[in-house]
Design a protein around this motif. Structure first.
Motif, PDB file in Angstrom:
ATOM      1  N   SER A  39       1.021  -1.043  -0.212  1.00 32.95           N
ATOM      2  CA  SER A  39       0.050   0.030   0.544  1.00 32.95           C
ATOM      3  C   SER A  39       0.919   1.002   0.054  1.00 32.95           C
ATOM      4  O   SER A  39       2.283   1.392   0.494  1.00 32.95           O
ATOM      5  CB  SER A  39      -0.576  -0.056   1.503  1.00 32.95           C
ATOM      6  OG  SER A  39      -1.823  -0.801   1.229  1.00 32.95           O
ATOM      7  N   THR A  45      -2.514   8.434   0.512  1.00 32.24           N
ATOM      8  CA  THR A  45      -3.912   8.545  -0.060  1.00 32.24           C
ATOM      9  C   THR A  45      -4.673   8.803  -0.055  1.00 32.24           C
ATOM     10  O   THR A  45      -5.297   9.808  -0.878  1.00 32.24           O
ATOM     11  CB  THR A  45      -4.588   7.034  -0.049  1.00 32.24           C
ATOM     12  OG1 THR A  45      -3.576   5.521  -0.524  1.00 32.24           O
ATOM     13  CG2 THR A  45      -5.380   6.296  -1.610  1.00 32.24           C
ATOM     14  N   PHE A 195      -3.841  -1.510  -5.403  1.00 30.39           N
ATOM     15  CA  PHE A 195      -4.521  -0.378  -5.127  1.00 30.39           C
ATOM     16  C   PHE A 195      -5.154   0.414  -6.818  1.00 30.39           C
ATOM     17  O   PHE A 195      -5.426   0.173  -6.964  1.00 30.39           O
ATOM     18  CB  PHE A 195      -4.057   0.704  -4.664  1.00 30.39           C
ATOM     19  CG  PHE A 195      -5.588   1.763  -4.255  1.00 30.39           C
ATOM     20  CD1 PHE A 195      -6.577   1.575  -4.194  1.00 30.39           C
ATOM     21  CD2 PHE A 195      -4.445   2.960  -4.540  1.00 30.39           C
ATOM     22  CE1 PHE A 195      -7.407   2.899  -4.452  1.00 30.39           C
ATOM     23  CE2 PHE A 195      -5.367   4.539  -4.500  1.00 30.39           C
ATOM     24  CZ  PHE A 195      -6.994   4.366  -4.647  1.00 30.39           C
ATOM     25  N   THR A 206      -7.342   3.168 -10.596  1.00 31.76           N
ATOM     26  CA  THR A 206      -7.245   2.515  -9.189  1.00 31.76           C
ATOM     27  C   THR A 206      -9.142   1.443  -8.867  1.00 31.76           C
ATOM     28  O   THR A 206      -9.637   1.478  -9.574  1.00 31.76           O
ATOM     29  CB  THR A 206      -7.668   3.446  -8.565  1.00 31.76           C
ATOM     30  OG1 THR A 206      -9.625   3.738  -7.822  1.00 31.76           O
ATOM     31  CG2 THR A 206      -6.806   4.476  -8.530  1.00 31.76           C
ATOM     32  N   ARG A 209     -10.577   2.660  -2.981  1.00 33.12           N
ATOM     33  CA  ARG A 209     -10.334   3.199  -1.077  1.00 33.12           C
ATOM     34  C   ARG A 209     -10.212   1.634  -1.137  1.00 33.12           C
ATOM     35  O   ARG A 209     -10.999  -0.200  -0.736  1.00 33.12           O
ATOM     36  CB  ARG A 209     -11.035   3.720  -0.759  1.00 33.12           C
ATOM     37  CG  ARG A 209     -10.892   5.390  -1.623  1.00 33.12           C
ATOM     38  CD  ARG A 209      -9.426   5.429  -1.063  1.00 33.12           C
ATOM     39  NE  ARG A 209      -8.507   5.279  -0.696  1.00 33.12           N
ATOM     40  CZ  ARG A 209      -8.273   6.465   0.964  1.00 33.12           C
ATOM     41  NH1 ARG A 209      -8.970   7.867   0.929  1.00 33.12           N
ATOM     42  NH2 ARG A 209      -7.410   6.367   1.412  1.00 33.12           N
ATOM     43  N   SER A 212      -6.026  -2.560  -2.235  1.00 36.80           N
ATOM     44  CA  SER A 212      -4.712  -3.308  -2.074  1.00 36.80           C
ATOM     45  C   SER A 212      -4.787  -4.218  -1.841  1.00 36.80           C
ATOM     46  O   SER A 212      -3.660  -5.591  -2.149  1.00 36.80           O
ATOM     47  CB  SER A 212      -3.845  -2.752  -1.154  1.00 36.80           C
ATOM     48  OG  SER A 212      -3.039  -1.086  -2.010  1.00 36.80           O
TER      49      SER A 212
END
Ligand code: ADP
Ligand code: ASP
Ligand code: MG
Length: 467
Positions: A39, A45, A195, A206, A209, A212
């Motif tokens: 991550s 992030t 991610f 992506t 959220r 990963s």
């Protein structure tokens, strides 16, 4: 064995933490082929997401300040964690060129004055892209052969749904078999960005959220791993969110179904989609604590392990909203729920839960909090001019609570114990889900009652420490 080891944000959040990660990887690599997924450093992030939102209003100086802050955090970490001058220079070179790129991207967006989903994904990608070379450098610094790879090079090939991309699994497998498998066979440790993914045209996407974990499972399936390990900052999947329930315990064994339900209803420790590729390939998932590696953690497989109690854990989330649809003339009219599902689906809004009262005069739809107003507007528009629906109302201040355990299948009386325990605490249940899987009873309460409801169930079923 071939193992995927994914390290979360806290696990790579400081030089000290990265050192622990390197030790854990070194230890595993003595016996196994190891593929590392990382991550971004914790909080990065979030920062990038904020930048992507605010950058249209930023001046050049704002952009430079922002990138400067991100640069300091990463450069300091590199300096602390890597002792070899040669490796440090190399890693700093990568970090610098990535940050120069980030600055250019943000400056561009500040001039354009608009951030699309596509460009937001590009901005968000930098956290993991910065972390991977640092972690690979820390491993090389210990004498291990490690190499960082970006998701696209490694084999996370996705569709073009920016912000919530889905892998194209056969393409992932082809790529990973070509790039990762030869590295693994020769004893190298690939360190891959979690991610993020890449479209077939080479654009960065992506996975959403917390994605990963999903990256680790996608790559685990693609390289036919024997185990997918999720290394985080708690001792495994616990009987409840430890932030809400102080005496929560680690759950040693879960089935894929139980893990999926818990993750879908707010147990942030595992991204819900992680379970999908793992289950499809029958790969066990193990959740472990980077800061307490001797703790056994949680093992997730197809089998269920019955416990004395039918309930294994309680999950909850305040990240949801509820749309309440009322209309007396909905009674006996088929297809209302179906039309709602279709319209929300077309708008890309994911329905977490739906419940219909026995009288059919009301339907409640639970969606993510950020979607709730839009969902209400869509439903209003769909039924405008028909007398079917009298009122559509959106509520943001609600939480969903889910009680999970395979033992609930066919065990009578669980629901009544759940709702009596909650009622004893004076918590009002706003709606109960209907037709969900039998390993889950879920319901909605006001956000302010979430902790009370979760704790009530946790003690009713004796889930706590010392129970
Ligand atoms: P990472 O950065 O390692 O991916 P996350 O923050 O995404 O870690 O997930 C770990 C966190 O999930 C824990 O610190 C804990 O606060 C939260 N959490 C919520 N529900 C649970 C649960 N049932 N079991 C364990 N952790 C949970
Ligand atoms: N860094 C990403 C996030 O914070 C992905 C992850 O940590 O899983 O959402
Ligand atoms: Mg996470």
């Amino acid at each position: 064995m071939r193992i995927v080891m994914k390290f979360g944000g806290t696990s790579v959040g400081s030089a000290e933490a990265i050192r622990r990660v390197a030790e854990i990887v070194e230890e595993a690599h003595r016996e196994h082929e190891v593929l590392v997924v990382t991550s971004a450093m914790s909080g990065v992030t979030d920062e990038l997401e904020r930048a992507a939102r605010l950058v249209p209003r930023w001046t050049e100086e704002d952009v430079k300040n922002f990138v400067g802050r991100i640069r300091r955090r990463h450069v300091e970490t590199v300096n602390e964690v890597i002792s070899s001058n040669l490796i440090r220079r190399e890693v700093l070179g990568h970090v610098d060129s990535l940050l120069d790129e980030l600055e250019k991207v943000l400056l561009g967006l500040s001039y354009v004055g608009e951030v699309t989903r596509r460009s937001a994904d590009l901005v968000l990608s930098f956290g993991e892209r910065l972390a991977a070379p640092i972690l690979a450098g820390a491993l090389r610094d210990r004498g291990l052969e490690a190499e960082h790879l970006e998701a696209g090079e490694a084999g996370v090939i996705t569709d073009e749904r920016f912000g919530e991309a889905e892998p194209i699994l056969p393409a992932c497998r082809r790529k990973a078999q070509r790039t990762l498998v030869p590295m693994l066979r020769s004893g190298k440790i690939p360190v891959v960005t979690g991610f993020i993914g890449e479209t077939v045209d080479g654009e960065i996407t992506t996975l959403g959220r917390g994605g990963s974990d999903y990256s680790a499972a996608i790559l685990g399936a693609a390289v036919e791993a024997d185990e997918i390990q999720i290394w985080t900052d708690v001792d495994g999947v616990m009987t409840a969110n430890p932030r809400l329930v102080p005496d929560a315990r680690t759950v040693p064994r879960l089935s894929y179904d139980e893990a999926l339900e818990l993750a879908s209803f707010g147990a942030e420790v595992l991204h819900p989609k992680t379970v999908i590729p793992a289950r499809a390939e029958g790969i066990p998932i193990r959740v472990k604590n980077t800061f307490n590696p001797d703790a056994e953690g949680t093992l997730i497989t197809a089998e269920t392990q019955p416990t004395d109690e039918v309930v294994k854990a309680v999950a909850s989330s305040s990240d949801v909203g509820m749309v309440d649809v009322r209309g007396t003339t909905m009674i006996g009219r088929p297809g209302v729920a179906g039309r709602i599902f279709t319209k929300l689906g077309e708008a890309g809004i994911n329905v977490i839960m739906i419940s219909q009262s026995a009288s059919e005069s009301n339907i409640s739809i639970i969606v993510s909090e950020e979607d709730v107003r839009e969902a209400a507007r869509i439903i209003e528009r769909e039924f405008v001019g028909e007398r079917l629906v009298d009122r559509v109302k959106a509520y943001e201040d609600v939480s969903v609570v889910a009680v999970v355990g395979e033992g609930m299948r066919g065990t009578p009386g669980v629901a009544s114990r759940v709702f009596s325990a909650v009622a004893r605490e004076g918590v009002n249940v706003r709606t109960i889900s209907q037709g969900a899987s039998e390993v889950n009873i879920s319901f909605v309460v006001s956000e302010e009652d979430e902790a009370k409801a979760v704790n009530a169930i946790h003690s009713e079923f004796g889930l706590g420490e010392g129970s």
